[in-house]
Design an enzyme around this catalytic site. Structure first.
Site: not given
Ligand code: UD1
Ligand code: UDP
Length: 385
Positions: A222
């Site tokens: 991701h």
């Molecule tokens: C964010 C965090 C990242 C973390 C990740 C966990 C920042 C800069 N990044 O990244 O550090 O590892 O969350 O998962 O804060 N979207 C949906 N539905 C949702 C949420 C997001 O469709 O409920 C899509 C949208 O198109 C959005 C994209 O995902 O633009 C990215 O979401 P965003 O929260 O900006 O960043 P993440 O990649 O999720």
């Molecule tokens: N996780 C989850 N379901 C998923 C993918 C991840 O519950 O489909 C959990 C995972 O077990 C961990 C957390 O989400 O506890 C990690 O989140 P993510 O990978 O989105 O972000 P990061 O840790 O890299 O910030």
């Protein structure tokens, strides 16, 4: 009589909601009456399977304040969050702001609180990738430098902060200018231990997918660096397909919404078609935490660019191929549990081959004793007087 310590917890992204469970449980249990928690959800993640599911499964009380900020460019998203957190802090109802990790929600909480002189407690402080092209690296540096209490999950995190001029002082009251570093252990370890048993009873996902324990590869992707770059996303998915075919192992890949969107625009048609045609390559929607633990415990190998998934794989003794050039969790690499393979198909194949043949070495405990949340409560209460 001592006044209750009033904590405002700011969460927003999936891993923060999961992390928050450990502290919320401590507050509603052992520390009931001494600490009160107000939960503010920025709305950074909003799909039910990226947010609501974790409140329900992990018994986290519903958010008291929901900003509903949603997705957007960094500046727009963060600015809306700062505005919302600031508005809440102006009520004067909060003694401490508790922040997790390194997302834009963390950054917003740190900026809003520190400017209003409300002390910040940062959980997962001191992590560094030394790669400032990651948005998370900027967020964690800013948050650490606005914090009064820095709760460090590892000794490496403490050392990173010391290198930036932080000192370990215990005898003076902590302030933003004289912050306190605490070796707290990791709340994610607390949670993994707490929910592993529940996952074993409640998750049926392996059966539903038709995969065997120790008979599949679990993958997650991701990071924007991987998903938004056409070369990297194609290299990663081609490498996963190759692993699947070469080792005749099913792949289970819960798809982050960012990745799902970028796959449809950036993935080469032949790679996409081959993945969809492979009966044992399971692209599934994001799963709940209990299903995720079941997948991590059941996998033979984990391939990921997630920070949290790297650590959970380690907690459950699984080897990890890391789809990044570096990691904040350097201990996992040093102990041979993780191999950095970047988005390089040759390196991914070689690392997977090694782990699938040799397994993972056993590692010493690195992330505390499973009571990090209690340590955090004790330190904050001690400071509150
Ligand atoms: C964010 C965090 C990242 C973390 C990740 C966990 C920042 C800069 N990044 O990244 O550090 O590892 O969350 O998962 O804060 N979207 C949906 N539905 C949702 C949420 C997001 O469709 O409920 C899509 C949208 O198109 C959005 C994209 O995902 O633009 C990215 O979401 P965003 O929260 O900006 O960043 P993440 O990649 O999720
Ligand atoms: N996780 C989850 N379901 C998923 C993918 C991840 O519950 O489909 C959990 C995972 O077990 C961990 C957390 O989400 O506890 C990690 O989140 P993510 O990978 O989105 O972000 P990061 O840790 O890299 O910030």
């Amino acid at each position: 009589m001592t006044r209750t310590l009033r904590v405002l917890t700011v969460i927003g992204a999936r891993p923060q909601i999961i992390k928050a469970a450990a502290f919320s449980h401590a507050v509603s249990g052992k520390y009931k009456g001494r600490i009160s928690e107000t939960l503010l959800h920025t709305g950074q993640h909003y799909d039910a399977n990226m947010s609501q599911v974790f409140f329900e499964e992990l018994g986290i009380p519903p958010a008291d304040i929901s900003l509903g900020v949603g997705s957007g460019a960094h500046g727009v998203q963060t600015a809306r969050m700062i505005e919302g957190v600031e508005r809440e802090l102006q009520t004067g109802n909060h003694d401490v702001v508790l922040l997790y990790g390194d997302t834009n929600s963390t950054l917003a909480g740190a900026v809003a609180a520190s400017k209003l002189h409300v002390p910040v407690a940062h959980v997962e402080a001191g992590l560094r990738s030394f790669n400032k092209s990651m948005p998370e690296e900027i967020n964690r540096i800013v948050c650490d430098h606005c914090s009064t209490w820095l709760f460090c999950p590892t000794t490496t995190a403490i050392r990173n902060l010391q290198r930036e001029g932080f000192t370990v002082e215990r005898d003076v009251p902590a302030t933003m200018d004289r912050p306190r570093l605490v070796a707290s252990g990791d709340v994610m370890y607390d949670n993994s231990m707490r929910f592993a048993e529940m996952a074993a009873h409640r998750s049926n996902l392996l059966v539903e997918l038709g995969v065997r324990t120790n008979g599949f590869i679990l993958a997650t992707v991701h990071r924007d660096h991987n998903t938004d770059d056409p070369v990297r996303i194609n290299a990663i998915f081609s490498a996963l397909l190759e692993l699947h075919q070469q080792h005749a192992l099913p792949v289970v890949l819960p798809l982050h919404p960012r990745t799902r969107k970028m796959m449809s625009s950036l993935l080469a048609a032949d790679v996409h078609a081959a993945i969809q045609a492979a009966p044992d390559f399971h692209l599934v929607p994001p799963v709940g935490f209990l299903d995720m633990i079941a997948l991590e415990r059941g996998a033979k190998l984990v391939v990921t660019d997630s920070g949290g998934v790297q650590k959970e794989a380690y907690f459950f003794g699984k080897p990890v191929v890391v789809l990044r050039p570096e990691t904040e969790w350097v201990e996992l690499v040093e102990h041979g549990q993780a191999i950095l393979a970047d988005a390089d198909p040759g390196m991914i194949a070689a690392a997977a081959h090694r782990f699938l043949n040799d397994g993972a070495p056993t590692c010493p405990p690195l992330f505390g004793d499973g009571h990090a949340a209690e340590t955090i409560c004790e330190i904050l209460l001690e400071a509150h007087g």
